[in-house]
Structures are given as structure tokens and as C-alpha cells.
Write a protein that holds these residues in place. Structure first.
Motif, PDB file in Angstrom:
ATOM      1  N   SER A   1      -0.669  -7.983   2.341  1.00 16.66           N
ATOM      2  CA  SER A   1       0.753  -8.226   2.099  1.00 16.66           C
ATOM      3  C   SER A   1       1.458  -8.443   3.428  1.00 16.66           C
ATOM      4  O   SER A   1       0.851  -8.323   4.496  1.00 16.66           O
ATOM      5  N   CYS A   2       2.757  -8.760   3.363  1.00 19.50           N
ATOM      6  CA  CYS A   2       3.542  -8.869   4.591  1.00 19.50           C
ATOM      7  C   CYS A   2       4.970  -8.431   4.315  1.00 19.50           C
ATOM      8  O   CYS A   2       5.425  -8.401   3.171  1.00 19.50           O
ATOM      9  N   LYS A   3       5.664  -8.080   5.372  1.00 19.47           N
ATOM     10  CA  LYS A   3       7.062  -7.655   5.283  1.00 19.47           C
ATOM     11  C   LYS A   3       7.888  -8.570   6.177  1.00 19.47           C
ATOM     12  O   LYS A   3       7.596  -8.706   7.369  1.00 19.47           O
ATOM     13  N   ILE A   4       8.918  -9.200   5.597  1.00 19.27           N
ATOM     14  CA  ILE A   4       9.729 -10.169   6.329  1.00 19.27           C
ATOM     15  C   ILE A   4      11.206  -9.782   6.253  1.00 19.27           C
ATOM     16  O   ILE A   4      11.580  -8.819   5.595  1.00 19.27           O
ATOM     17  N   ARG A   5      12.022 -10.577   6.935  1.00 21.68           N
ATOM     18  CA  ARG A   5      13.475 -10.483   6.815  1.00 21.68           C
ATOM     19  C   ARG A   5      14.016 -11.815   6.292  1.00 21.68           C
ATOM     20  O   ARG A   5      13.322 -12.836   6.327  1.00 21.68           O
ATOM     21  N   LEU A   6      15.256 -11.779   5.828  1.00 22.95           N
ATOM     22  CA  LEU A   6      15.932 -13.017   5.462  1.00 22.95           C
ATOM     23  C   LEU A   6      16.158 -13.848   6.713  1.00 22.95           C
ATOM     24  O   LEU A   6      16.404 -13.316   7.801  1.00 22.95           O
ATOM     25  N   LEU A   7      16.085 -15.157   6.581  1.00 24.08           N
ATOM     26  CA  LEU A   7      16.460 -16.059   7.671  1.00 24.08           C
ATOM     27  C   LEU A   7      17.939 -16.390   7.554  1.00 24.08           C
ATOM     28  O   LEU A   7      18.611 -16.024   6.579  1.00 24.08           O
ATOM     29  N   GLY A   8      18.440 -17.137   8.528  1.00 23.67           N
ATOM     30  CA  GLY A   8      19.870 -17.416   8.585  1.00 23.67           C
ATOM     31  C   GLY A   8      20.405 -18.160   7.374  1.00 23.67           C
ATOM     32  O   GLY A   8      21.530 -17.919   6.935  1.00 23.67           O
ATOM     33  N   THR A   9      19.610 -19.078   6.830  1.00 17.48           N
ATOM     34  CA  THR A   9      20.038 -19.825   5.648  1.00 17.48           C
ATOM     35  C   THR A   9      19.103 -19.535   4.483  1.00 17.48           C
ATOM     36  O   THR A   9      17.937 -19.185   4.679  1.00 17.48           O
ATOM     37  N   GLN A  10      19.632 -19.739   3.284  1.00 18.79           N
ATOM     38  CA  GLN A  10      18.831 -19.510   2.096  1.00 18.79           C
ATOM     39  C   GLN A  10      17.678 -20.497   2.005  1.00 18.79           C
ATOM     40  O   GLN A  10      16.562 -20.143   1.625  1.00 18.79           O
TER      41      GLN A  10
END
Length: 377
Positions: A183-192
């Protein structure tokens, strides 16, 4: 007493009854695959220093479905020795040049623990994962940490803008460890749109789950998580890979918070960080409980390093640390705990006696063992 053991070696008779049945297995090209169910539950987030073994075990006891380890950089764990303590049942990974464990675990958490790797290299990520694979349920790649120590080396949140390398690492892990859930854990980027394109690239790999921290790299922890963006991202993942679990991270600090997040976003799994740091019983459906002295008893039974114990107990909320007591008593206890230099001195502050016995076979840990073992039946 400790022994250096190969991964295939069974625990000693003293701790054998603490070993849970193996995870559900299927066959993938003749290789047993351990299936981790990431959906429908609350999980403990990877937390530097705070996600120590006692915290992970208490989180499992009070309802966490899965627990993530703190991020461990790939090079830190590679070439370490697996050392099994026959007294405590603890498994330490230690390098000959180090005088303390790189990472510690216990067979009781094995079916529920997800090991998080910090890496910017497919080759090193695989070596790190292979080092610990026998003692964990799954492997997670950290793609969200914004701290300098991580991003300056191309790890953590730096992978969000180096998607080719992110995908290469995930593919390498899936290929080298086809029997493990990745699995991986990410963050939201600046735009959808950028976020959706990122998760679509990730879903091109054979991973089993994606945790999305609903903040961007530049957002502070004090800023509200952007849960309103998650539903669309979740839908994009489900359209491409309905078999990939989507886990929400951010501002879910209690069981009640998590239920509200699930209702708003449509996800069925939530990862808790700060709430668990303050009180790892936050997963409890009936609400958190006082556990400062219990945390200490558990740490002592596991021979947990005292500096780590003091740090973790120092992060506990006042209620978790000492419950509802008078202000004067709370002040005196807090001062005594802050001045303590050993587990025994902390026990004196709590007015408890630490047992001479080690390990989790003691009656005081019956509820912990039974609660975690019950998951396998």
C-alpha cells in the motif's frame, strides 16, 4: 536473554501461545498471498516516535483494525539482525553498529501491523521490505511526509511530484513480494485534477490500498483537512480499481469523528494519528479510557527503552495520563513523571508496583491478548 533467529524460526514455548493463526492465504502463481483487509475499520497512523510497540498493542486492544509502524528509512533497516528476546517475546531489528533497535515488534501484532518504508529507490525499498517481511502483515510506502529529513532525499512527499519513481517503487515491491499486501500513503495535490491523475497512476500498480491524507504538502496540521475533496478522488479510484481500499487520514481523532468522516466522504476506513498519540484507546467505541499506568506496565513488560517510554507517555492527554484527579494531585504527579529517569521512578509517581515478570503472559494483559487474538477466529 536474546537469540538471533531466522525469520522462519518459531517463538519459544514461553510465547508460543501469543502467536496468532496465520493470515488468510490464497495462491498467486504458487506463492501464498497474505490478504490484508484494509477496509471497514479504524487504523493507527504511522507516527514518528509516538507509534511505538506499546501504543500499537493498546490501539489493537481498544479496537484499531490495523496499526502502521513509524516510517523507517530503507537504509536504516537493511542489514540489521533479527533478535528475539525469549523473556519478553519482543523481536528487535538491530544493526551491529547500533546499541538500540531500529524497529521492534511482537508476534501478537503480526497479522495486523503494516510496516512503513521511507524510500526513493526501488532497489533499497525492496531490500528493506524483504528484511522485515516475515514479521509484518503488509508493507506501506510513505509518499506524504513533508518533513525535510524525508523530502530532501527524494522520499515522502517528494514522491508526489516524481510519479514515475513512486510507481517504480510500488511495482518493484509488488513484484519482489507477491505474497505481501503493498500500500502507500499520499497527500492531496494542489488541484483536484492533479490528485486524480496521481491516484490513477498509483492504481496502475498491483497495490491493495491507498491512504489519503486530506491535506496538501504545504498545509499545517492546524488547518482543517479537506474532506470535501475526497469523495471525487475515491470515485476515481473505485472506477479504475474497485479492489483498492481507500483510507482517509486527517482530523479523525475519535471513533465518533471517524464515523462522521465515513458518512461525508463515502470511505469505509479512517486512519487516526493525533487522537491516538494523545490516547491510543481512542479507537474504543465507548470512548477513550485512562491508561497512563497501564501503558507504563506494558512498556516495562516489553523492556521498552525508557527514553521512548517517557516521550510517548509525555504525549498522552491529561485524562489518558492520570484521569479525573484533583488539580493539585495532577500537578504533583505530572512533576514526578517529568523528573523520572527510569520506569521504576515513573511507577513510584503512579503509586504502582511494576511486576518482576516480563512478557505478555501475565494476567494484567489477558484482555489485551484476548482482544487481539479474537480477530483471528
Amino acid at each position: 536473554m536474546t537469540q538471533v533467529l531466522p525469520h522462519s524460526r518459531s517463538p519459544s514455548p514461553k510465547t508460543a501461545k501469543l502467536q496468532e493463526p496465520p493470515a488468510k492465504k490464497t495462491k498467486v502463481e504458487g506463492i501464498p498471498l497474505e490478504e490484508v483487509d484494509y477496509a471497514n475499520g479504524l487504523h493507527l497512523a504511522p507516527m514518528v516516535r509516538s507509534g511505538a510497540l506499546p501504543t500499537r498493542l493498546i490501539s489493537l486492544e481498544y479496537g484499531a483494525k490495523l496499526v502502521w509502524t513509524p516510517e523507517v528509512i530503507d537504509r536504516a533497516i537493511i542489514d540489521s539482525q533479527r533478535v528475539y528476546n525469549t523473556s519478553t517475546g519482543v523481536i528487535d531489528y538491530i544493526k551491529p553498529t547500533e546499541n538500540k533497535p531500529i524497529w521492534s515488534t511482537h508476534p501478537l501484532e503480526r497479522p495486523h501491523v503494516i510496516y512503513q518504508i521511507g524510500s526513493s529507490s526501488p532497489q533499497l525499498a525492496v531490500q528493506a521490505a524483504q528484511t522485515v517481511a516475515g514479521d509484518v502483515a503488509g508493507i506501506d510506502l510513505n509518499c506524504g511526509c513533508p518533513k525535510h529529513f524525508s523530502v530532501h532525499a527524494g522520499m515522502g512527499a517528494a514522491l508526489l511530484t516524481n510519479t514515475d519513481n513512486l510507481v517504480a517503487i510500488l511495482n518493484a515491491l509488488c513484484e519482489a513480494l507477491p505474497h505481501k499486501s503493498i500500500s502507500c500513503k499520499i497527500r492531496l495535490l494542489g488541484t483536484q485534477q492533479d490528485t486524480i491523475e496521481l491516484v490513477e497512476r498509483i492504481c496502475s500498480t498491483p497495490i491493495k490500498a491507498i491512504t489519503i491524507h486530506c491535506r496538501t504538502k504545504s498545509m499545517r496540521p492546524s488547518e482543517p483537512a479537506q474532506h470535501d475533496r475526497l469523495a471525487e478522488v475515491r470515485e476515481a479510484i473505485e472506477k479504475m480499481r474497485p479492489d483498492v481500499a481507500v483510507i482517509c487520514n486527517g482530523d479523525g481523532n475519535t471513533h465518533k469523528d471517524a464515523q462522521e468522516i465515513m458518512s461525508r466522504t463515502g470511505v469505509n476506513a479512517v486512519m487516526i494519528a493525533r487522537g491516538a498519540e494523545g490516547n491510543p484507546s481512542c479507537f474504543n467505541r465507548g470512548g477513550p479510557v485512562k491508561l497512563g499506568a497501564y501503558w507504563l506496565q506494558l512498556a516495562h513488560a516489553l523492556d521498552h527503552l525508557f527514553p521512548a517510554s517517557k516521550f510517548c507517555t509525555g504525549q498522552l492527554t491529561p485524562f489518558a495520563k492520570y484521569g479525573d484527579i484533583k488539580k493539585k494531585d495532577r500537578s504533583n504527579l505530572n512533576q514526578a513523571l517529568s523528573q523520572a529517569k527510569t520506569h521504576e521512578q515513573m511507577a513510584e509517581a503512579y503509586k504502582i508496583t511494576l511486576t518482576q515478570d516480563k512478557g505478555l503472559d501475565q494476567p494484567m494483559f489477558d484482555s489485551l491478548r484476548l482482544a487481539i487474538q479474537a480477530r483471528q477466529h
